[in-house]
Every structure is written in C-alpha cells, then in structure tokens.
Design a protein around this motif. Sequence first.
Motif, PDB file in Angstrom:
ATOM      1  N   VAL A   1      14.911 -44.941-101.105  1.00 52.67           N
ATOM      2  CA  VAL A   1      14.018 -45.720-101.970  1.00 52.67           C
ATOM      3  C   VAL A   1      14.794 -46.201-103.198  1.00 52.67           C
ATOM      4  O   VAL A   1      14.700 -47.373-103.600  1.00 52.67           O
ATOM      5  CB  VAL A   1      12.797 -44.887-102.394  1.00 52.67           C
ATOM      6  CG1 VAL A   1      11.958 -45.644-103.427  1.00 52.67           C
ATOM      7  CG2 VAL A   1      11.936 -44.535-101.191  1.00 52.67           C
ATOM      8  N   LYS A   2      15.580 -45.317-103.788  1.00 51.55           N
ATOM      9  CA  LYS A   2      16.390 -45.688-104.955  1.00 51.55           C
ATOM     10  C   LYS A   2      17.452 -46.719-104.588  1.00 51.55           C
ATOM     11  O   LYS A   2      17.728 -47.643-105.351  1.00 51.55           O
ATOM     12  CB  LYS A   2      17.037 -44.441-105.556  1.00 51.55           C
ATOM     13  CG  LYS A   2      16.046 -43.501-106.229  1.00 51.55           C
ATOM     14  CD  LYS A   2      16.742 -42.315-106.858  1.00 51.55           C
ATOM     15  CE  LYS A   2      15.735 -41.406-107.556  1.00 51.55           C
ATOM     16  NZ  LYS A   2      16.398 -40.219-108.162  1.00 51.55           N
TER      17      LYS A   2
ATOM     18  N   GLU B   1      15.731 -50.014-104.402  1.00 55.52           N
ATOM     19  CA  GLU B   1      15.406 -50.515-105.738  1.00 55.52           C
ATOM     20  C   GLU B   1      16.636 -51.117-106.415  1.00 55.52           C
ATOM     21  O   GLU B   1      16.542 -52.134-107.105  1.00 55.52           O
ATOM     22  CB  GLU B   1      14.846 -49.385-106.600  1.00 55.52           C
ATOM     23  CG  GLU B   1      13.436 -48.952-106.227  1.00 55.52           C
ATOM     24  CD  GLU B   1      12.953 -47.787-107.072  1.00 55.52           C
ATOM     25  OE1 GLU B   1      13.796 -47.177-107.765  1.00 55.52           O
ATOM     26  OE2 GLU B   1      11.748 -47.488-107.034  1.00 55.52           O
TER      27      GLU B   1
ATOM     28  N   ARG C   1       7.975 -44.706-103.396  1.00 50.77           N
ATOM     29  CA  ARG C   1       7.692 -45.885-102.556  1.00 50.77           C
ATOM     30  C   ARG C   1       6.723 -46.831-103.269  1.00 50.77           C
ATOM     31  O   ARG C   1       5.931 -46.427-104.124  1.00 50.77           O
ATOM     32  CB  ARG C   1       7.166 -45.455-101.190  1.00 50.77           C
ATOM     33  CG  ARG C   1       6.057 -44.392-101.156  1.00 50.77           C
ATOM     34  CD  ARG C   1       4.719 -44.918-101.509  1.00 50.77           C
ATOM     35  NE  ARG C   1       3.642 -43.959-101.274  1.00 50.77           N
ATOM     36  CZ  ARG C   1       2.520 -43.934-101.960  1.00 50.77           C
ATOM     37  NH1 ARG C   1       2.348 -44.780-102.965  1.00 50.77           N
ATOM     38  NH2 ARG C   1       1.547 -43.089-101.666  1.00 50.77           N
ATOM     39  N   ALA C   2       6.778 -48.098-102.893  1.00 59.82           N
ATOM     40  CA  ALA C   2       5.996 -49.119-103.587  1.00 59.82           C
ATOM     41  C   ALA C   2       4.508 -49.029-103.285  1.00 59.82           C
ATOM     42  O   ALA C   2       3.670 -49.274-104.154  1.00 59.82           O
ATOM     43  CB  ALA C   2       6.522 -50.505-103.230  1.00 59.82           C
TER      44      ALA C   2
ATOM     45  N   LYS D   1      11.936 -54.116-101.801  1.00 62.17           N
ATOM     46  CA  LYS D   1      10.698 -53.350-101.843  1.00 62.17           C
ATOM     47  C   LYS D   1      10.658 -52.405-100.644  1.00 62.17           C
ATOM     48  O   LYS D   1      10.597 -52.848 -99.500  1.00 62.17           O
ATOM     49  CB  LYS D   1       9.484 -54.285-101.808  1.00 62.17           C
ATOM     50  CG  LYS D   1       9.480 -55.333-102.910  1.00 62.17           C
ATOM     51  CD  LYS D   1       9.357 -54.703-104.289  1.00 62.17           C
ATOM     52  CE  LYS D   1       9.236 -55.770-105.369  1.00 62.17           C
ATOM     53  NZ  LYS D   1       9.102 -55.172-106.719  1.00 62.17           N
TER      54      LYS D   1
ATOM     55  N   LYS E   1      16.932 -54.530-105.473  1.00 60.54           N
ATOM     56  CA  LYS E   1      15.681 -55.276-105.670  1.00 60.54           C
ATOM     57  C   LYS E   1      14.939 -55.506-104.350  1.00 60.54           C
ATOM     58  O   LYS E   1      14.321 -56.549-104.132  1.00 60.54           O
ATOM     59  CB  LYS E   1      15.942 -56.597-106.391  1.00 60.54           C
ATOM     60  CG  LYS E   1      16.597 -56.434-107.752  1.00 60.54           C
ATOM     61  CD  LYS E   1      16.671 -57.740-108.512  1.00 60.54           C
ATOM     62  CE  LYS E   1      17.409 -57.568-109.833  1.00 60.54           C
ATOM     63  NZ  LYS E   1      16.816 -56.520-110.691  1.00 60.54           N
TER      64      LYS E   1
END
Length: 328
Positions: free
Chosen positions: A102-103, A106, A124-125, A111, A109
């Motif tokens: 997840v990092k 990010e 998580r988004a 999702k 950029k």
Amino acid sequence: MFNRITKTLTISAFTLVTATAVFAADKPKVAFVPQLVGIPYFNAMQDGGNRAAKDLGVDFVYTGPVDTNPVDQLQIVQSLIDKGVNAISVSVLDASSIAPVVKAAEAKKIKLFTSDSDAPDSGRAVYVAQATDQGLGNTIIDELVKRVGPDAKIGIVSGEATASNLNAWIGFMQEEAKIKYPKLTLLPPQYAGGTAERAAQIAGDMMTANPDLKGIIGVASSTCPGVAQAIETAGKIGSVIGTGYCSPNTARSYLKSGAFGFTVLWDPEKLGYLTVWAGKQLVDGKSFEAENKVPSFDEPVSYDAKKGILLLGPPAVFTADNVDKFNF
C-alpha cells in the motif's frame, strides 16, 4: 519447490504480457488481483470488471495467483505497481502483509484498495465489500439452525488460515451462535487452503470423528465442492446438511442432490463491476457519497465513511427451489 517456482514464473510472465497489452491504450488502468484464478467465483468478478471497463471507459487488468499463496499475490501486486497501473484492487489473502505494498503504491500516486477481502489496518483507499461480515456470518448460522436445530453440532471447513474475510465470517458465526443459540456446538475451524480435495478429506474425517455431526459449513468458495462431495461419498445426505459461501453454479448439483441445504453469497459479477467503478472514482479524484448511483445498479450503493467501506448489499440465500434463476 520446482512446481512453486514454475507457477511463480508463469504468473510473472502472464502479468507482464497482460500489462503490456493493456497499457498501450491511453485510458485509466484499473486492476483486480483475486485470491485465486480459474474458479467460478472470481471468473464472475472478472466478467463484471470487463463489463464495467466497457461502460466506464477504462482498461481492466485481471491477474492473480494459481494457488492461494499470499507471497505470490503480493509479487503480482508489486508488479502492477511497477508497471504504473492507476488503481489496484486486491482480494487480500494475508491482511498482515499488505501494508508495505500500500505504501509502495502511494509513493507512485497509485490508488490501492481492497475488494472481496479486506485489510482494514493497511491504509487501503477503500474496501469494496460484498456484504457486511456480520451479515454473512449471522445469515449462514440462522439458516443452518432452521434446518438442523439450535442444539446441533456443526463443523467448519475454511480456506486459507490467513484470509481476513473468511476469518471475519467465522468470527461472526461464533458470536451469533454464542449469543442466539447457546446450545449450538461449533467445532473449531479447519483449513483446507484452496483445494476442494483437501476440503473433502477434512470433511470426511470430521464426520468420522463426530458421528453426531449435523452440519458442515464450507467457508471458502473453493472448499464448497469438497464438503458436498464428502457428504455424498459418506452417504450422509439428509443426516448432515452442507452449506457454504459459494456461487449457484458451483452449488447447483449439490443443492439438488440434497448434500447442500442452501448456500449464502451475493452476485460476484456485480461485485466485480462495483470494484472497477470504485477504482475509476479513485483515479478521477471523486469522493464517495453516503448513497452512490452506480451505472446498471437498480439500488444505490451505500458508503460508510468512518470505516471506508463501499457496500454491495445484503447477502442472498440460494436453495434448490431458486438456484436455477441464477447463472454465476
């Protein structure tokens, strides 16, 4: 070991070919990584994702492990990140290990969100949920008690021990039994991984060790056929009621034979559609509303902002009487 290496190389090659073909188009790229490819449930999610991609003008990438191996799944997710997919959804096999990817997403950029199986503490988004975990756990226990009685003994055959969605459903089964049916006995869950063969062996051994067993729950879609086949092989149709979270097409013959009394699920094709729609919203920078209008959906889709959950709807119960009305 050779087989595992071969599978991993095959997966990596497939991911590369798929990504290269899809990335040629100048459209947002939304990916879904299931827990396992090649089974009816995730095939239906793939169909829904393809339908959404056509409706919404995005490119849909579908790729996943050939067995339920969390390491393989994370490698595939990382490969998609490296390729620059705009949004990646994952049906999480191991909630404790997904935070680093997840990092990584990010940082580029991208999702990264979850669908079908969550990792709520990963950052998580959003989580695209098929139904609430509590609703799924409660429904299967309530429906089974109608058939076996409130003081029966019930076995549980799950998939991977690390699958957060399966464990959550089991937890709510146990809670529902404790609160509502104090005389009900739920045996400790046993884990079959992703194979029907192993599930059949476990279910057979469970019936032998517990001659007073009245029901068996197949928690993973991949375990349902094994549970049903074990009941049929043991000649226990009518005395042991099978059930599980599996699609009508998977369960149809077992519902009609009587090995399964019912199954609980949702429409995975619609879940696949909603997953791609959510990915498109994230890529476009649009927020989710409390009630969301999704193309082709008859009812609004609710969003819990506090938990970050987009909810498909309540669970459905399939029986021998209604199973032929569905095709997934």
